[in-house]
Design a protein around this motif. Structure first.
Motif, PDB file in Angstrom:
ATOM      1  N   ALA A  15       5.375  -0.033   3.123  1.00 16.68           N
ATOM      2  CA  ALA A  15       3.981   0.573   2.755  1.00 16.68           C
ATOM      3  C   ALA A  15       4.050   2.201   2.573  1.00 16.68           C
ATOM      4  O   ALA A  15       3.715   2.605   1.934  1.00 16.68           O
ATOM      5  CB  ALA A  15       2.821  -0.089   3.346  1.00 16.68           C
ATOM      6  N   ALA A  16       4.349   2.493   3.767  1.00 15.64           N
ATOM      7  CA  ALA A  16       4.343   4.038   3.898  1.00 15.64           C
ATOM      8  C   ALA A  16       5.437   4.913   3.021  1.00 15.64           C
ATOM      9  O   ALA A  16       5.188   5.708   2.286  1.00 15.64           O
ATOM     10  CB  ALA A  16       4.734   4.400   5.569  1.00 15.64           C
ATOM     11  N   LEU A  17       6.696   4.040   2.891  1.00 14.38           N
ATOM     12  CA  LEU A  17       7.649   4.519   1.862  1.00 14.38           C
ATOM     13  C   LEU A  17       7.024   4.583   0.355  1.00 14.38           C
ATOM     14  O   LEU A  17       7.293   5.429  -0.470  1.00 14.38           O
ATOM     15  CB  LEU A  17       8.961   3.899   1.898  1.00 14.38           C
ATOM     16  N   TYR A  18       6.562   3.348   0.101  1.00 16.49           N
ATOM     17  CA  TYR A  18       5.885   3.330  -1.173  1.00 16.49           C
ATOM     18  C   TYR A  18       4.820   4.059  -1.584  1.00 16.49           C
ATOM     19  O   TYR A  18       4.418   4.901  -2.739  1.00 16.49           O
ATOM     20  CB  TYR A  18       5.473   1.855  -1.680  1.00 16.49           C
ATOM     21  N   LEU A  19       3.940   4.654  -0.431  1.00 15.98           N
ATOM     22  CA  LEU A  19       2.855   5.528  -0.511  1.00 15.98           C
ATOM     23  C   LEU A  19       3.559   7.011  -0.780  1.00 15.98           C
ATOM     24  O   LEU A  19       2.909   7.654  -1.623  1.00 15.98           O
ATOM     25  CB  LEU A  19       1.956   5.361   0.610  1.00 15.98           C
ATOM     26  N   VAL A  20       4.486   7.493  -0.207  1.00 23.71           N
ATOM     27  CA  VAL A  20       5.025   8.564  -0.411  1.00 23.71           C
ATOM     28  C   VAL A  20       5.880   8.668  -1.616  1.00 23.71           C
ATOM     29  O   VAL A  20       5.595   9.646  -2.335  1.00 23.71           O
ATOM     30  CB  VAL A  20       5.926   9.218   0.927  1.00 23.71           C
ATOM     31  N   PHE A  21       6.743   7.724  -1.794  1.00 20.75           N
ATOM     32  CA  PHE A  21       7.671   7.968  -3.004  1.00 20.75           C
ATOM     33  C   PHE A  21       7.188   6.943  -4.099  1.00 20.75           C
ATOM     34  O   PHE A  21       8.142   6.524  -4.900  1.00 20.75           O
ATOM     35  CB  PHE A  21       9.034   7.421  -2.713  1.00 20.75           C
ATOM     36  N   SER A  22       5.674   6.978  -4.389  1.00 22.78           N
ATOM     37  CA  SER A  22       5.254   5.990  -5.515  1.00 22.78           C
ATOM     38  C   SER A  22       5.523   6.351  -6.709  1.00 22.78           C
ATOM     39  O   SER A  22       5.612   5.648  -7.862  1.00 22.78           O
ATOM     40  CB  SER A  22       3.751   5.973  -5.402  1.00 22.78           C
ATOM     41  N   THR A  23       5.902   7.648  -7.332  1.00 22.23           N
ATOM     42  CA  THR A  23       6.484   7.761  -8.434  1.00 22.23           C
ATOM     43  C   THR A  23       7.578   7.413  -9.017  1.00 22.23           C
ATOM     44  O   THR A  23       8.134   7.309 -10.128  1.00 22.23           O
ATOM     45  CB  THR A  23       6.359   9.395  -8.694  1.00 22.23           C
ATOM     46  N   TRP A  24       8.579   7.266  -7.946  1.00 23.96           N
ATOM     47  CA  TRP A  24       9.950   6.560  -8.259  1.00 23.96           C
ATOM     48  C   TRP A  24       9.877   4.911  -8.394  1.00 23.96           C
ATOM     49  O   TRP A  24      11.152   4.586  -8.763  1.00 23.96           O
ATOM     50  CB  TRP A  24      10.972   6.975  -7.427  1.00 23.96           C
ATOM     51  N   PHE A  25       8.959   4.404  -7.563  1.00 26.17           N
ATOM     52  CA  PHE A  25       9.171   2.786  -7.712  1.00 26.17           C
ATOM     53  C   PHE A  25       8.584   2.345  -8.632  1.00 26.17           C
ATOM     54  O   PHE A  25       7.148   2.962  -9.237  1.00 26.17           O
ATOM     55  CB  PHE A  25       8.436   2.466  -6.533  1.00 26.17           C
ATOM     56  N   THR A  26       8.737   1.221  -9.186  1.00 22.64           N
ATOM     57  CA  THR A  26       8.102   0.441 -10.166  1.00 22.64           C
ATOM     58  C   THR A  26       6.903  -0.466  -9.814  1.00 22.64           C
ATOM     59  O   THR A  26       5.819  -0.747 -10.446  1.00 22.64           O
ATOM     60  CB  THR A  26       8.947  -0.618 -10.835  1.00 22.64           C
ATOM     61  N   ILE A  27       7.003  -0.773  -8.506  1.00 24.67           N
ATOM     62  CA  ILE A  27       5.809  -1.298  -7.873  1.00 24.67           C
ATOM     63  C   ILE A  27       4.837  -0.526  -7.172  1.00 24.67           C
ATOM     64  O   ILE A  27       5.412   0.333  -6.620  1.00 24.67           O
ATOM     65  CB  ILE A  27       6.178  -2.535  -6.978  1.00 24.67           C
ATOM     66  N   HIS A  28       3.574  -0.622  -7.579  1.00 22.33           N
ATOM     67  CA  HIS A  28       2.514   0.560  -7.013  1.00 22.33           C
ATOM     68  C   HIS A  28       2.463   0.300  -5.316  1.00 22.33           C
ATOM     69  O   HIS A  28       2.489  -0.858  -4.904  1.00 22.33           O
ATOM     70  CB  HIS A  28       1.058   0.403  -7.725  1.00 22.33           C
ATOM     71  N   TYR A  29       1.980   1.220  -4.856  1.00 22.73           N
ATOM     72  CA  TYR A  29       1.759   1.273  -3.379  1.00 22.73           C
ATOM     73  C   TYR A  29       0.657   0.428  -2.842  1.00 22.73           C
ATOM     74  O   TYR A  29       0.651  -0.211  -1.831  1.00 22.73           O
ATOM     75  CB  TYR A  29       1.753   2.694  -2.941  1.00 22.73           C
ATOM     76  N   TYR A  30      -0.283   0.120  -3.720  1.00 28.74           N
ATOM     77  CA  TYR A  30      -1.358  -0.523  -3.214  1.00 28.74           C
ATOM     78  C   TYR A  30      -1.229  -1.914  -3.074  1.00 28.74           C
ATOM     79  O   TYR A  30      -1.892  -2.726  -2.582  1.00 28.74           O
ATOM     80  CB  TYR A  30      -2.789  -0.285  -4.227  1.00 28.74           C
ATOM     81  N   TYR A  31      -0.120  -2.574  -3.763  1.00 26.96           N
ATOM     82  CA  TYR A  31       0.346  -3.732  -3.501  1.00 26.96           C
ATOM     83  C   TYR A  31       0.671  -4.000  -1.992  1.00 26.96           C
ATOM     84  O   TYR A  31       0.655  -4.926  -1.184  1.00 26.96           O
ATOM     85  CB  TYR A  31       1.323  -4.332  -4.337  1.00 26.96           C
ATOM     86  N   TRP A  32       1.521  -2.861  -1.399  1.00 30.16           N
ATOM     87  CA  TRP A  32       2.227  -2.952  -0.124  1.00 30.16           C
ATOM     88  C   TRP A  32       1.053  -2.954   1.101  1.00 30.16           C
ATOM     89  O   TRP A  32       1.146  -3.272   2.040  1.00 30.16           O
ATOM     90  CB  TRP A  32       3.170  -1.971  -0.039  1.00 30.16           C
ATOM     91  N   LEU A  33       0.032  -1.996   0.338  1.00 28.50           N
ATOM     92  CA  LEU A  33      -1.084  -1.656   1.458  1.00 28.50           C
ATOM     93  C   LEU A  33      -1.788  -2.901   1.450  1.00 28.50           C
ATOM     94  O   LEU A  33      -2.417  -3.358   2.610  1.00 28.50           O
ATOM     95  CB  LEU A  33      -1.954  -0.597   0.932  1.00 28.50           C
ATOM     96  N   THR A  34      -1.919  -3.591   0.429  1.00 32.90           N
ATOM     97  CA  THR A  34      -2.772  -5.020   0.375  1.00 32.90           C
ATOM     98  C   THR A  34      -2.032  -6.105   1.194  1.00 32.90           C
ATOM     99  O   THR A  34      -2.557  -6.680   2.047  1.00 32.90           O
ATOM    100  CB  THR A  34      -3.071  -5.473  -1.045  1.00 32.90           C
TER     101      THR A  34
END
Length: 106
Positions: A15-34
């Protein structure tokens, strides 16, 4: 079997990686935070209400340290899968304030 602390740690790190690098991933960070919130909730739901005390709060405060130690112990177990590790037992009593009924008073 994967320990629950490491599952919580892995979910937090992803979730922290997706929050920091959210522009390069196709899945949004709020899915991982949820998913992280649901994982924390699933670990807290089975506890009875009488365990929600300051002892639980203190244990939650030490959770990052316990996660780190659990992660480091995974790499220190060399022969755990191939041999039986005997645990010596010296005491027969229970030394736990939650089970022997002697609650400490503030």
């Amino acid at each position: 079997m994967f320990p629950r602390l490491l599952l919580l740690l892995a979910t937090f790190l992803i979730a922290a990686l997706y929050l920091v690098f959210s522009t390069w991933f196709t899945i949004h960070y709020y899915y991982w935070l949820t998913l992280l919130g649901m994982c924390c909730l699933s670990l807290l739901l089975p506890l009875p209400w009488k365990f929600y005390t300051r002892f639980l709060f203190r244990a939650v405060c030490y959770l990052p340290w316990a996660m780190l130690l659990t992660f480091l112990l995974v790499f220190r177990l060399k022969k755990a899968n191939s041999s039986f590790i005997h645990t010596p037992h010296h005491t027969t009593g229970v030394d736990n304030v939650l089970f022997d009924g002697k609650w400490p008073h503030p």
